[in-house]
Scaffold this active site. Sequence first.
Site, PDB file in Angstrom:
ATOM      1  N   TYR B 131      -6.578  37.368 -19.506  1.00  0.00           N
ATOM      2  CA  TYR B 131      -5.286  37.944 -19.121  1.00  0.00           C
ATOM      3  C   TYR B 131      -4.193  36.859 -19.096  1.00  0.00           C
ATOM      4  O   TYR B 131      -3.262  36.869 -19.871  1.00  0.00           O
ATOM      5  CB  TYR B 131      -5.364  38.567 -17.727  1.00  0.00           C
ATOM      6  CG  TYR B 131      -5.930  39.970 -17.627  1.00  0.00           C
ATOM      7  CD1 TYR B 131      -6.817  40.479 -18.561  1.00  0.00           C
ATOM      8  CD2 TYR B 131      -5.581  40.791 -16.550  1.00  0.00           C
ATOM      9  CE1 TYR B 131      -7.341  41.764 -18.431  1.00  0.00           C
ATOM     10  CE2 TYR B 131      -6.092  42.076 -16.419  1.00  0.00           C
ATOM     11  CZ  TYR B 131      -6.970  42.559 -17.351  1.00  0.00           C
ATOM     12  OH  TYR B 131      -7.475  43.822 -17.207  1.00  0.00           O
ATOM     13  N   SER B 132      -4.343  35.920 -18.134  1.00  0.00           N
ATOM     14  CA  SER B 132      -3.257  34.972 -17.837  1.00  0.00           C
ATOM     15  C   SER B 132      -2.969  34.030 -18.997  1.00  0.00           C
ATOM     16  O   SER B 132      -3.869  33.631 -19.736  1.00  0.00           O
ATOM     17  CB  SER B 132      -3.623  34.126 -16.618  1.00  0.00           C
ATOM     18  OG  SER B 132      -3.961  34.941 -15.537  1.00  0.00           O
ATOM     19  N   SER B 164     -11.798  32.156 -16.291  1.00  0.00           N
ATOM     20  CA  SER B 164     -13.059  31.815 -15.618  1.00  0.00           C
ATOM     21  C   SER B 164     -14.231  32.112 -16.540  1.00  0.00           C
ATOM     22  O   SER B 164     -14.206  33.076 -17.296  1.00  0.00           O
ATOM     23  CB  SER B 164     -13.236  32.638 -14.341  1.00  0.00           C
ATOM     24  OG  SER B 164     -12.121  32.494 -13.514  1.00  0.00           O
ATOM     25  N   GLU B 247     -10.872  44.872 -10.037  1.00  0.00           N
ATOM     26  CA  GLU B 247     -10.891  43.461  -9.646  1.00  0.00           C
ATOM     27  C   GLU B 247     -10.460  43.317  -8.187  1.00  0.00           C
ATOM     28  O   GLU B 247     -11.072  42.606  -7.402  1.00  0.00           O
ATOM     29  CB  GLU B 247      -9.949  42.643 -10.550  1.00  0.00           C
ATOM     30  CG  GLU B 247      -9.888  41.173 -10.117  1.00  0.00           C
ATOM     31  CD  GLU B 247      -9.235  40.250 -11.139  1.00  0.00           C
ATOM     32  OE1 GLU B 247      -8.479  40.763 -12.006  1.00  0.00           O
ATOM     33  OE2 GLU B 247      -9.485  39.034 -11.073  1.00  0.00           O
TER      34      GLU B 247
HETATM   35  C1  LIG Z   1      -9.864  30.705  -9.235  1.00  0.00           C
HETATM   36  C2  LIG Z   1      -9.048  31.476 -10.180  1.00  0.00           C
HETATM   37  C3  LIG Z   1      -9.664  32.155 -11.212  1.00  0.00           C
HETATM   38  C4  LIG Z   1      -8.907  32.844 -12.138  1.00  0.00           C
HETATM   39  N1  LIG Z   1      -9.566  33.475 -13.160  1.00  0.00           N
HETATM   40  C5  LIG Z   1      -8.843  34.110 -14.099  1.00  0.00           C
HETATM   41  C6  LIG Z   1      -9.483  34.698 -15.214  1.00  0.00           C
HETATM   42  O1  LIG Z   1     -10.705  34.671 -15.340  1.00  0.00           O
HETATM   43  N2  LIG Z   1      -8.740  35.286 -16.153  1.00  0.00           N
HETATM   44  C7  LIG Z   1      -7.383  35.366 -16.047  1.00  0.00           C
HETATM   45  O2  LIG Z   1      -6.778  35.938 -16.918  1.00  0.00           O
HETATM   46  N3  LIG Z   1      -6.723  34.808 -14.999  1.00  0.00           N
HETATM   47  C8  LIG Z   1      -7.424  34.179 -14.022  1.00  0.00           C
HETATM   48  N4  LIG Z   1      -6.766  33.603 -12.956  1.00  0.00           N
HETATM   49  C9  LIG Z   1      -5.316  33.583 -12.975  1.00  0.00           C
HETATM   50  C10 LIG Z   1      -4.598  34.353 -11.886  1.00  0.00           C
HETATM   51  O3  LIG Z   1      -4.634  35.723 -12.156  1.00  0.00           O
HETATM   52  C11 LIG Z   1      -3.180  33.816 -11.796  1.00  0.00           C
HETATM   53  O4  LIG Z   1      -3.258  32.475 -11.361  1.00  0.00           O
HETATM   54  C12 LIG Z   1      -2.315  34.595 -10.848  1.00  0.00           C
HETATM   55  O5  LIG Z   1      -2.079  35.890 -11.317  1.00  0.00           O
HETATM   56  C13 LIG Z   1      -0.976  33.884 -10.582  1.00  0.00           C
HETATM   57  O6  LIG Z   1      -0.349  33.501 -11.736  1.00  0.00           O
HETATM   58  P1  LIG Z   1       0.225  32.021 -11.895  1.00  0.00           P
HETATM   59  O7  LIG Z   1      -0.908  31.118 -11.603  1.00  0.00           O
HETATM   60  O8  LIG Z   1       0.904  31.913 -13.191  1.00  0.00           O
HETATM   61  O9  LIG Z   1       1.265  31.867 -10.724  1.00  0.00           O
HETATM   62  P2  LIG Z   1       2.801  32.288 -10.764  1.00  0.00           P
HETATM   63  O10 LIG Z   1       2.905  33.672 -11.295  1.00  0.00           O
HETATM   64  O11 LIG Z   1       3.592  31.248 -11.417  1.00  0.00           O
HETATM   65  O12 LIG Z   1       3.116  32.328  -9.231  1.00  0.00           O
HETATM   66  C14 LIG Z   1       3.606  31.196  -8.491  1.00  0.00           C
HETATM   67  C15 LIG Z   1       4.041  31.680  -7.125  1.00  0.00           C
HETATM   68  O13 LIG Z   1       5.130  32.592  -7.277  1.00  0.00           O
HETATM   69  C16 LIG Z   1       4.866  33.790  -6.618  1.00  0.00           C
HETATM   70  N5  LIG Z   1       5.466  34.908  -7.357  1.00  0.00           N
HETATM   71  C17 LIG Z   1       5.456  35.149  -8.681  1.00  0.00           C
HETATM   72  N6  LIG Z   1       6.079  36.281  -8.974  1.00  0.00           N
HETATM   73  C18 LIG Z   1       6.503  36.804  -7.809  1.00  0.00           C
HETATM   74  C19 LIG Z   1       7.197  37.982  -7.438  1.00  0.00           C
HETATM   75  N7  LIG Z   1       7.589  38.905  -8.322  1.00  0.00           N
HETATM   76  N8  LIG Z   1       7.438  38.184  -6.135  1.00  0.00           N
HETATM   77  C20 LIG Z   1       7.031  37.268  -5.198  1.00  0.00           C
HETATM   78  N9  LIG Z   1       6.389  36.154  -5.481  1.00  0.00           N
HETATM   79  C21 LIG Z   1       6.121  35.916  -6.775  1.00  0.00           C
HETATM   80  C22 LIG Z   1       3.347  33.889  -6.606  1.00  0.00           C
HETATM   81  O14 LIG Z   1       2.905  34.727  -5.550  1.00  0.00           O
HETATM   82  C23 LIG Z   1       2.944  32.451  -6.396  1.00  0.00           C
HETATM   83  O15 LIG Z   1       3.001  32.181  -5.024  1.00  0.00           O
HETATM   84  C24 LIG Z   1      -7.498  32.898 -12.029  1.00  0.00           C
HETATM   85  C25 LIG Z   1      -6.879  32.228 -10.969  1.00  0.00           C
HETATM   86  C26 LIG Z   1      -7.623  31.529 -10.050  1.00  0.00           C
HETATM   87  C27 LIG Z   1      -6.937  30.817  -8.935  1.00  0.00           C
END
Ligand SMILES: Cc1cc2nc3c(=O)[nH]c(=O)nc-3n(C[C@H](O)[C@H](O)[C@H](O)COP(=O)(O)OP(=O)(O)OC[C@H]3O[C@@H](n4cnc5c(N)ncnc54)[C@H](O)[C@@H]3O)c2cc1C
Lengths: 368, 408
Positions: B131-132, B164, B247
């Site tokens: 996804y991400s 992951s 999920e």
């Molecule tokens: C251990 C782990 C495993 C993972 N495994 C997978 C995986 O297998 N596959 C996959 O696809 N992804 C995976 N992820 C990714 C995960 O889904 C993303 O990290 C998550 O959705 C946040 O995206 P970002 O890291 O880009 O943070 P950002 O989106 O950049 O967020 C940064 C900060 O801004 C805040 N924020 C962003 N937008 C808003 C809003 N509209 N309103 C308020 N606050 C906001 C967030 O809450 C956060 O605090 C994993 C993440 C972790 C930590």
Amino acid sequence: MRFGLSEEQTMLSDMLNKYLVANLPLDVVRASSEQTLHHNQEIWSGLLDQGIHSILIPEDYGGAGLSMLHSEVVSETLGKHIVPVSYLSNAVLSPLAILYAGSESQKEQLLPELASGSTSFGIALTDVVANRENTKLEINGNKVSGSATFIMAGENADKLILAAPGTLLIVDTKAAGVTMERLNTVDKTRDFSAVTLKDAPCELLGEIGSADDAIEKLLNAARISIAADSLGAADAMFNQALAYSRERFQFDRPIGSFQSIKHILAEMITDLEPCRSLLWYAAYAYDEVEDEAKLVACHAKAHISEMAKHVGRATTELHGGMGFTDLLGLHFWFKRIEVNRQLLGGPELQRHNAAVAQGWAPNAITAA
Amino acid sequence: MELNYGPEYDDFRAEVRHFCETEGKKTKSGALRMGENRPSQAAIDWQGQLIEAGYTARTIPKEYGGYGGTADIVKSLIIQEEFVASGTRSGIQNQGISMLVPTLLEVGTEEQKLKYIKPTINGEMIWAQGYSEPGSGSDLASLKTKGVVEGDNFVINGQKIWTSSAQYADMCFILVRTEPEAPKHHGISYLLMDMKTTGIDIKPLVTMTGDAFFNEMFISDVKVPVTSIVGQRGEGWRVANVTLKYERGMIGNPGMSAMGIRGVADLMEEETISGIRAMDMPVYRDRLLKLQGRSLANKYHGLRLLSNEINKEGMGVEGLIVKLSATYLSHEIYSLAVDVMGEFGTLYDGSAYQRQKDWMRQYLGSFMGIIGGGTSQIQKNVISERGLGLPREPLVKLDQNGWELIKK
Ligand SMILES: Cc1cc2nc3c(=O)[nH]c(=O)nc-3n(C[C@H](O)[C@H](O)[C@H](O)COP(=O)(O)OP(=O)(O)OC[C@H]3O[C@@H](n4cnc5c(N)ncnc54)[C@H](O)[C@@H]3O)c2cc1C
């Protein structure tokens, strides 16, 4: 299989809600709060017509013989409307005290009177839960001397049920040697009092020292009912917060479009919904799962007190200056929640008892 | 409330308890540790035993490799309670089993169900979630990885991140932009990609626990058959949200916190501070009880949701809150465990004096739940917007004149 309310229980709550929406606007609560005695007789009569006071009384004694979950639904609805009458004393604790501790002839005489509403009862359990004033009841045959605090709905009652460790007894409020004294709490929707007894005539419920189990069960019933009242009150506050967040505009936007406000609301509902699930189970376990009853009742009272407190703070804050005014009246719910929190043991004491129930701590905090 | 704990349930409980005491004690499978590789043969064998007994994959039809039982709230409760009470390993939980399988059951084709569900629930087929992307985390629908149809294949180019298990996964359910002209939520497709296809390059990323269980995934000219799509072209966002629902349900599963409470209680009965058991110190005990209260509320809330689902009673806001509630709770439970051990709670990497159970790793790992699957802030947006009907955030644009609100 279902985990949830039955249709009948939902109807009960809807019916009651409808009655209270029509008959108990905030003005009426406010008017009662300004009287010395907050008990509102008109509402009590109206509720008698709805039949809710006989829910827990078995059919054999003129009641409806329904479950604790039915009663929970009622308590929650009454809390939502901060109803200025004591369902807890007259419809939950007093009938159950008589049912659990009374002799057959006491049940036959007193329960139908409670079911018909012809006799009203106040009850005091605080001093056997956490005695802070070193009160004592000395029973001498059919006479009692001593004192008791935090009687619920005692002033306008015909009779009082009082508790000493292991023993429950009844005194007449009008009898010689009985002196009642009003206790004014911050919550002006309910009445509390203390009593001093000097060789007052009394009637034991059952025998001396025979009421340990009855008191334990009563406390569980109280925990569930008070928690339900708080959940109802918290739910009402949450709904007011949600409505206000749509209606109040600042910066040309409803405040509910600001994320910090949205997130506070999201947190509140995230806290509240599982409370309801916990409470339903606690009420169910009260009737059906004896060995879990105490643990879940203690947890329900503790956890819901904490969550309701948070909802109370957040709702007040979310209304800005208006939230702090008497005008809006949010404080009625806030104070109801606060008194419920302390009533018959605050969260720390409840958690302590929950620990005891699991063998994690010695000595329960109950003098029973 | 119709929970009818009749005698048949006493029998069922006795049966589960017996299983935990006999078979459960024998298993050496161990739960998958974060960052560990594929499930071991022992874990796969244990999974097979659990499916056969009906303690996992309970309601998945037999033809797809499940136990084929009917949904029963009380039995689910009993299984959960007995496994927690005896500390018995539950079945394998991974992104394939807990997220993809229910998605396929809900929206997959018959062929996809027959092909993928059985090996996945057996623990033999491992899935990654693509996804991400570096520029698309919370704003997932802005993803840029492209899929272009050429003959019978989508040809995929782009980059995923935080993927992951990608380092050992067999398959990946991946979101790609297939209709670049469409508005962002309508241009995405949900594909099932074989990880052995040429053109996939995996680079591990080390996490704060010191393990490397997620990765960067570079994708160049990777061919995925057009039949590997779940749902229709451009409908991927809807399918992605079905998976996200599962999920969040998995991450919000109240069983986790019940297990945690049990573990911390045991710890507090063993751990002594200058001769006094932590359990005998009211300050620690009260923290435990406070967390247990929330854990119980979540447990019964889980039953209520299950009941709503089984009885098709529809779900409102109460279904959206579980992840937010459970993940902070887990964080606090593990934090208590560390506090109970004081300095010794900070020992790591198999240090001398480190306690057997690796609470610090769990504590650090709890961010996985808080951030993964949509952060807590995103959960609160979802709860308030979808659950409570509050307005969405206005969009803002930054240019040389500063911030500007975009009116839609
Ligand atoms: C251990 C782990 C495993 C993972 N495994 C997978 C995986 O297998 N596959 C996959 O696809 N992804 C995976 N992820 C990714 C995960 O889904 C993303 O990290 C998550 O959705 C946040 O995206 P970002 O890291 O880009 O943070 P950002 O989106 O950049 O967020 C940064 C900060 O801004 C805040 N924020 C962003 N937008 C808003 C809003 N509209 N309103 C308020 N606050 C906001 C967030 O809450 C956060 O605090 C994993 C993440 C972790 C930590």
